[in-house]
Write an enzyme that holds these catalytic residues in place. Sequence first.
Site, PDB file in Angstrom:
ATOM      1  N   HIS B 393      82.793 -56.469  41.570  1.00 36.39           N
ATOM      2  CA  HIS B 393      81.639 -56.231  40.706  1.00 36.39           C
ATOM      3  C   HIS B 393      81.254 -57.467  39.900  1.00 36.39           C
ATOM      4  CE1 HIS B 393      78.614 -53.882  38.892  1.00 36.39           C
ATOM      5  NE2 HIS B 393      79.170 -52.708  39.102  1.00 36.39           N
ATOM      6  N   ASP B 397      76.642 -56.360  42.358  1.00 40.25           N
ATOM      7  CA  ASP B 397      76.399 -55.120  41.624  1.00 40.25           C
ATOM      8  C   ASP B 397      76.119 -53.984  42.602  1.00 40.25           C
ATOM      9  OD1 ASP B 397      76.721 -56.473  39.265  1.00 40.25           O
ATOM     10  OD2 ASP B 397      74.601 -56.996  39.134  1.00 40.25           O
TER      11      ASP B 397
END
Lengths: 456, 420
Positions: B393, B397
């Site tokens: 992450h 995203d």
Amino acid sequence: MKSFDLVIIGGGPGGYSSAIAAAKRGLKVALFEKEKLGGTCLNVGCIPTKYLLDKAALIEKIRSLTQSGIFREAGSFSFRKIQAEKNEVVNKLVNGVSFLLNKCGVTVVQGEAQLIGPRRAICNGEEYKADNVIIATGSVPFRIPIPGSEFSLDSTDVLALEKLPAKMVVIGGGVIGLEMASAYRSFGTEVTVIELLDPLIPAEQPEAARLLTSMLKKRGINIRTGSKVERIEKNPQGFIVYSGKDGKTFEDCADVVLMAVGRKANLSGINVEKIGLKLSPKGFIEVNSKQQTNLDHVYAIGDAAGGYQLAHVAYAEGETAVSNILGNEREIDLSAVPRCIYTIPGFAAVGITAQQAQKNGIETVLGSFNYSGNGMALAEGASGTVYVIMEKESKRTVGVQIVGEGASELISFATLAVAEKLTLSEWETLIVAHPSLSEMIREAALDSFERAIHKI
Amino acid sequence: MVKQIKMPNAGQTTDRAVITKLKVARGDKVNRGDILMEVETDKAILPIESYTSGIVLDILVSEGDTVSEGVVLVVLGDQSDLESYQGKGQQGPGADIEPVRQEPAQSVEDDEYIPILKGPVAKEGAEPAEKAPVDKTPVESKSTEYPAMPNAKKLAREANVDLSLVKPAKGTIIKKSDVEAYIKAHQEKTPDAAQEYEVLPMTKMRAAIARRMLESVRTIPAFQVTFSIDMTKAIALRDEIARIHNSKVSYNDIIAKALAVTAKRYPLLNARYEGDEIRIYKHTNIGLAVSVDGGLVVPVVRNVDSMSLEEISKAYKDKIEKARSGMLTTDEMGCGSVTISNLGMYDVDHFTAIINPPESCIFALGSISMNPVYADGEWKSVPIMKVTASFDHRIIDGAYGAQITRTLKALVENPVLMLY
């Protein structure tokens, strides 16, 4: 399945004392304890707190003797050692309780009992049947649901701290909060107490409550009453406690945040709904003056039954329950229960306050005696005040409040006076040893009618 | 008085640290605040300071040792301690003279004692309470049990050795070496059969897997996306190539090709998280997890984006063969940005894989199974492969990751689009 005359759930002060009392009267008793015998009081409550406070009081004494030049140096102390020794004292007491129970022939079962019927329990896979049940499961700390409440510790955690915190915020200015604040303050921690109500201990005689508050402040404890804690935040240095008072927001930094806002009934394993046990609106088990619940032959005592959360009340309730089980009808009498706060200096009270008397339509007079007029207090370097509340017309003793050293010991003498409703003439003929702090109770009683000797 | 320097708490995330550098030697004089050694945790290098002054009597650890909080690192004392400490060492285990036993609890740190009165009355550096009379009380020698280092205790427990029978060489603290010496001396008496489990030797490969996987779950905030691919056309493509070119390509090869095409539109597939920065590489280097005896390796095929499917297939066949025969070189591994892990041949529906740091993602492929799909007003039997992608992450995203998986799905479902 095993059958017993009496099954007691919980081995705290209420549970174990009931077990011994019942066994000594010939009942076949089983006692269930899921953690350690002695319950909160012995393991994580009164006793360990008192160990810390005793050392704290000694440190205060050394401080004052050094400041007056009697000691040249104050020296230093090890917090870690205090904690280690404290654990030994606790273990000794727990073993003592275990020894007593065994000697009396009580079957002690280690494990959490589950009530599967009003008088049927399961523990460790074994089923137990009882003619009578006493629920003495005690209480557990309660947390107010504010953001960040998970960052706070409860009294159990704070008692077990390994390192002395530099700064501590105590949420809740009740008995537990004040005692912890007092102990850690004397060890050198910077302590701030935040209390929602104003003033502190509002149920007690206002003169005594005010005096205690000012004496604690003088010891360096920051006390902010009438202040609501809004949230706790974590930062790299520790925690910040945000609280509001009169529209203003306060930020207090701390290494340790103690949440001591009260304790709720521990009903784990009781299966309240299944067995049909009735609870009070506050979530405690509802009992009558014989400690009976709504279920036949099921009794509840101690913290789980609400009311005073005091070990000595649990003892009294346990004895009442056992007496009723044996067929000797008895009702609990809580008119003269001593209430102690083991701060430095201490606080103790028994009976009613002048305000409570007035509400009941009784006119009272308040006598007082300051420690500075007592020879023993001067010799010991003790300070404080004793208040005695007497009925104006009958001249009987109805309440005593003490702020100062030795309060928790003095209160037993005062409890007898309140329980026996000692009259002015009885106080006058009573001989109290000299010099002793106890003299002050007699003097304060006499002062109610302006007859004290050592007071103008 | 003999004092012990213990390993302090190294931080909230770990209680283990590796000794990287010793800064003092036996016999050195140190002052309070001097750095005795450096230890390295997963996060930082910590200097271990002395809380007191004295002479280094003994160093109980060596460089490379892993230690946890509370382990005694160094023993300090004064001149007289030095003599008695060495004397004990020479007397050896059979010495008649009772050693001055050092209770760990009594060799308290100076700063454990808190001054009662802070301010002018309390003197800086005041001596802590003199406890010598207690300390120097000799202990009954017959029942003496020596304190032991944690690793010595551990070894003793594992080897079923009674620690009270082990005599420390120095006469003070039982070290791991003392226990090892004892075991060696009593080899015949403690048969291995008595042990209830065997310890797998920690091979380099196992240690590397353990370290890297732990590093991944500890440091990478990963999230997973699972999606289903209709493999009808990919299977047809595979069959077609087999028929026309008489060569076999695997589904891994097709996925690798599709990933490389996807990376053209979503270049973060080529990214690696290195030294706190995100580096986007120009070419797509894709690793393939290959199981081998005692572990697994991840050979990487570079520049997949500039290769034909045939070339990709050949390159992976070559890498797999090298991996199985242990011929992989280090520059054939650890240079990818994405890894393919396929457990389809073991009839696995779907699974999640752990990102191979510092790569941006890993694709876990399940088996292809026939699934009912409702389309165009009727139920059809369709070969479906479930794929779970794990993304770092810090780099990718959720929406970006989902765009990658959507594109990959579209390409594999319609391989002809890869030409587009």
